[in-house]
Design an enzyme around this catalytic site. Sequence first.
Site, PDB file in Angstrom:
ATOM      1  N   GLY A 171      13.805  38.111  -8.984  1.00 30.20           N
ATOM      2  CA  GLY A 171      14.844  38.697  -8.409  1.00 30.20           C
ATOM      3  C   GLY A 171      14.342  40.198  -8.022  1.00 30.20           C
ATOM      4  N   GLY A 405      17.437  30.906  30.606  1.00 25.33           N
ATOM      5  CA  GLY A 405      18.174  31.325  29.528  1.00 25.33           C
ATOM      6  C   GLY A 405      17.353  32.480  28.816  1.00 25.33           C
TER       7      GLY A 405
END
Length: 515
Positions: A171, A405
């Site tokens: 974590g 694009g």
Amino acid sequence: MAIRKELLAELTARREEAMAGGGLDKMEKRRKKGLLTARERLDDLYDKGSLQELGMHVDHDTAGIDHKRLPGDGVVTGIGNVGGRPVAAFSQDFTVSGGSLGRMHSEKICHMMETAASLGLPVVAINDSGGARIQEGVLSLSGYGQVFFRNVELSGLVPQIAIIAGPCAGGAAYSPALMDFLIMTRKGSQMFICGPDVIKASTGQEAPIEQFGTADAHASVSGNIHFVADDDKHALEITRKLLSFLPLNNMQDPPHRIPDTIKVEVDTAMNDLVPEENRTPFDVSKVIARLVDGGDFLEVQREFAKNIVVGFARIDGMVVGIIANQAMVKAGTLDCDSSDKGARFIRFCNAFNIPIVTLVDIPGFMPGLAQERGGIIRHGAKMLFSYASATVPKITVILRKAYGGAYLAMCSKDLGADFVYAWPSAEIAVMGAEGAVKVIYKKEIDGAEDPKAKEMELRARYVKEFASPYQAAEHGLITDVIAPSETRSKVAMALRIALTKRVTRPPKKHGLIPL
């Protein structure tokens, strides 16, 4: 009456204990390994003598565990000057209980971050910790949650820079991941969620740490970090350099160094960089080196998604973020990784008022089954979203190819570019000549005596009629066609004009970027 000497003696003794961290012997062992101590790292970051420490005398929460003192509870926090400007920081002390995070440890970090938020100061986090302090149980987990919450609160408010200078596992890795820039040292640092033993126990897979937990792996494969440092001192040098381009907070402009007059100069050497043949790759870093002041360019994520180049520089004293297609890698196409890299950088620049200069040389999005299955539509849309939502000055220079694009995704006028320049070598079209002529002129090619010669002739015709920069200029889609030698002066003048840009958008919480 003078203050009692025993009180001063006690203060001195307590300060010495705090400064000694986990003990002088442990500090010396680190130095022999070429590692700096927690306080030495802050001393190296800050201008000499400017550190104002916060919470020197804090000790750990002793409820339910032994009463052994943990000086500073394993972290040093404070505020000091970097290049004469205030910056808040914390530095975890591995000599004190392995730099493990407990309740008071997290409270010190959170207090520092809250102070940085209220004062509008950048945050530097030097991570060197064994993780959550097991003896404090859920309080340690809560501490991480409190830190994560403040990382998010500070996001877009002040710049956040993380240095991984030791272990950063489980974590603990998520606080750096929530920050804007991650710098990791090659020496003595590791970052991962699950280590090799856990991976093998849960999946049976052999996973050497070199493949996923080192600085080089994160820089080139996962893209989790932005800079690789040789050692502690190098990491702090990168941090100071990075801060020199950034404002203190989102309400300030970056530290421009604007001269009184603009030098309108012609750089003929820029003309020599452009190959005669548009399909011949050339190194865009050479263009950047001539465009920016003194060739001083701080490239970000140099080893990841090399088909796009991003980084910070100054042009005529003005801080800019530069985004450029790199034709030397994958022909400069946009793929999933380069789209993520570019979009994240654009959004950082926009959050902190940094003008964006885009250099375009792109044949399209990367074709292939892997890219389609990997979500190139979703990833590529991040570039469109980031540019369109950015309200900072946006200057675009089309160097050569700009097709389909991908032309739009590299900050065309339609996506809000304030100034768009094109070199005479630019080709702006729905698709490249090689594919287009086979569609438009198929009958003429098939009926020719020499189809190959006819195709070459028609390619030149297509470029002139359908892809010329002058055609785009006639329709107001580019500001001007310029010689490469004029690029620096034109961009500098456009930036100077656009610095006063103000844009009002419809009120809403936030847009929904295609994550």
